[in-house]
Design a protein around this motif. Structure first.
Motif, PDB file in Angstrom:
ATOM      1  N   VAL A  26      57.025  14.427  22.774  1.00 47.92           N
ATOM      2  CA  VAL A  26      55.319  13.512  22.760  1.00 47.92           C
ATOM      3  C   VAL A  26      55.698  15.487  22.368  1.00 47.92           C
ATOM      4  O   VAL A  26      54.575  15.439  21.845  1.00 47.92           O
ATOM      5  CB  VAL A  26      55.434  13.504  23.927  1.00 47.92           C
ATOM      6  CG1 VAL A  26      53.388  14.259  24.160  1.00 47.92           C
ATOM      7  CG2 VAL A  26      55.637  11.548  24.049  1.00 47.92           C
ATOM      8  N   LYS A  27      56.018  16.235  22.979  1.00 47.81           N
ATOM      9  CA  LYS A  27      55.535  17.458  22.873  1.00 47.81           C
ATOM     10  C   LYS A  27      55.363  18.444  21.587  1.00 47.81           C
ATOM     11  O   LYS A  27      54.512  18.909  20.533  1.00 47.81           O
ATOM     12  CB  LYS A  27      56.124  18.667  23.359  1.00 47.81           C
ATOM     13  CG  LYS A  27      56.006  19.907  23.811  1.00 47.81           C
ATOM     14  CD  LYS A  27      56.794  20.365  24.838  1.00 47.81           C
ATOM     15  CE  LYS A  27      56.700  22.292  24.785  1.00 47.81           C
ATOM     16  NZ  LYS A  27      57.755  23.087  26.382  1.00 47.81           N
ATOM     17  N   ASN A  30      53.195  16.914  19.498  1.00 48.85           N
ATOM     18  CA  ASN A  30      51.883  16.663  18.908  1.00 48.85           C
ATOM     19  C   ASN A  30      51.943  18.718  18.807  1.00 48.85           C
ATOM     20  O   ASN A  30      50.986  18.785  18.144  1.00 48.85           O
ATOM     21  CB  ASN A  30      51.475  16.952  20.834  1.00 48.85           C
ATOM     22  CG  ASN A  30      50.956  15.788  21.483  1.00 48.85           C
ATOM     23  OD1 ASN A  30      51.037  14.530  20.298  1.00 48.85           O
ATOM     24  ND2 ASN A  30      50.790  15.451  22.803  1.00 48.85           N
ATOM     25  N   SER A  31      52.422  19.260  18.816  1.00 42.18           N
ATOM     26  CA  SER A  31      52.540  20.467  18.403  1.00 42.18           C
ATOM     27  C   SER A  31      53.017  20.558  16.760  1.00 42.18           C
ATOM     28  O   SER A  31      52.452  21.273  15.896  1.00 42.18           O
ATOM     29  CB  SER A  31      53.857  21.887  18.989  1.00 42.18           C
ATOM     30  OG  SER A  31      54.924  20.750  18.985  1.00 42.18           O
ATOM     31  N   GLY A  33      51.673  17.801  14.890  1.00 42.60           N
ATOM     32  CA  GLY A  33      51.317  16.972  14.322  1.00 42.60           C
ATOM     33  C   GLY A  33      51.499  16.068  13.708  1.00 42.60           C
ATOM     34  O   GLY A  33      51.231  15.660  12.906  1.00 42.60           O
ATOM     35  N   ARG A  35      54.007  11.411  13.887  1.00 40.46           N
ATOM     36  CA  ARG A  35      53.941  10.697  14.188  1.00 40.46           C
ATOM     37  C   ARG A  35      55.127   9.809  14.205  1.00 40.46           C
ATOM     38  O   ARG A  35      54.933   8.350  14.814  1.00 40.46           O
ATOM     39  CB  ARG A  35      52.956   9.300  12.849  1.00 40.46           C
ATOM     40  CG  ARG A  35      51.714  10.294  12.640  1.00 40.46           C
ATOM     41  CD  ARG A  35      51.109   9.426  11.855  1.00 40.46           C
ATOM     42  NE  ARG A  35      50.796   7.685  12.450  1.00 40.46           N
ATOM     43  CZ  ARG A  35      49.483   6.974  11.880  1.00 40.46           C
ATOM     44  NH1 ARG A  35      49.623   7.149  10.266  1.00 40.46           N
ATOM     45  NH2 ARG A  35      50.343   5.638  11.728  1.00 40.46           N
ATOM     46  N   GLU A  53      55.575   6.990  17.652  1.00 40.05           N
ATOM     47  CA  GLU A  53      54.229   7.479  18.317  1.00 40.05           C
ATOM     48  C   GLU A  53      54.064   5.946  19.216  1.00 40.05           C
ATOM     49  O   GLU A  53      53.557   5.919  19.622  1.00 40.05           O
ATOM     50  CB  GLU A  53      52.920   7.774  17.799  1.00 40.05           C
ATOM     51  CG  GLU A  53      52.422   7.751  16.401  1.00 40.05           C
ATOM     52  CD  GLU A  53      50.923   7.825  15.481  1.00 40.05           C
ATOM     53  OE1 GLU A  53      50.763   8.745  16.012  1.00 40.05           O
ATOM     54  OE2 GLU A  53      50.559   7.402  15.393  1.00 40.05           O
TER      55      GLU A  53
END
Length: 205
Positions: A26-27, A30-31, A33, A35, A53
């Motif tokens: 997840v990290k 998210n960092s 961008g 999917r 995701e």
């Protein structure tokens, strides 16, 4: 020239290990961008995996599970669908449509990149050059050519049969690209006007 997967793929691939926690995945997503992440192979004969995701939301978040306790290998897809670097972009798009995936690793022996629906949307040439249309133009030209050849050499000639072979190959390719069956080929239409052309083609091998 048809654009190929290697022409539009993203070569900067972010990977993760199957043993890493979902929280780490997840990290990373998210960092950066992203999917999806490609899951590294454990050894050279191993297959690549993918974690997306939706895997995280559907299999972890939706059940209130702790991403710090769960491992990527528990929710990933492996082996995942892979794309050959030389595959035409239209075929990549069809593969995605048929399998309902959004991203795939591009692999030839090793991991070369990833290709996603965003890559096709941003870098594909389907807006300027829709391939089915180009093929339709070629089919029309080949039909004109075949009719002219047959008018000149006669409907039962070898030349006539060969010219219709070209048309049928193009039509089959077009049908394959659109994933549909041909109702009636151009040669069948021609045979309705010249019944002996069919006989000549059948017995002439």
């Amino acid at each position: 020239m048809m654009l190929k997967a290697k022409d539009i793929m993203t070569t900067d691939v972010v990977t993760i290990r199957g043993s890493d926690t979902v929280a780490e995945a997840v990290k990373k997503m998210n960092s950066q961008g992203l999917r999806a992440l490609i899951v590294q192979r454990r050894h050279d004969q191993d297959a690549y995996g993918i974690v997306t995701e939706t895997d995280i939301i559907y299999k972890v978040a939706a059940f209130g599970k702790d991403p710090k306790q769960m491992r990527v290998y528990e929710i990933m897809t492996k082996p995942c669908i892979v794309v050959n670097p030389d595959l035409g972009v239209e075929y990549v798009a069809r593969l995605f449509a048929q399998t309902h995936i959004h991203l795939a690793p591009v692999i030839q022996d090793t991991l070369l990149g990833v290709i996603s629906i965003s890559d096709i949307l941003k870098k594909g040439d389907f807006v300027e050059k829709p391939k089915a249309l180009l093929l339709e133009d070629r089919i029309q030209e080949a039909i004109v050519e075949a009719r002219a050849t047959c008018a000149e050499n006669g409907p039962t000639s070898k030349e006539c049969a060969a010219a219709w072979d070209i048309v049928e190959e193009l039509q089959a390719e077009a049908a394959h690209q659109k994933a549909e069956r041909i109702e009636k080929t151009a040669f069948e239409v021609y045979c309705e006007e010249n019944p002996d052309a069919f006989e000549a083609r059948v017995y002439d091998n």
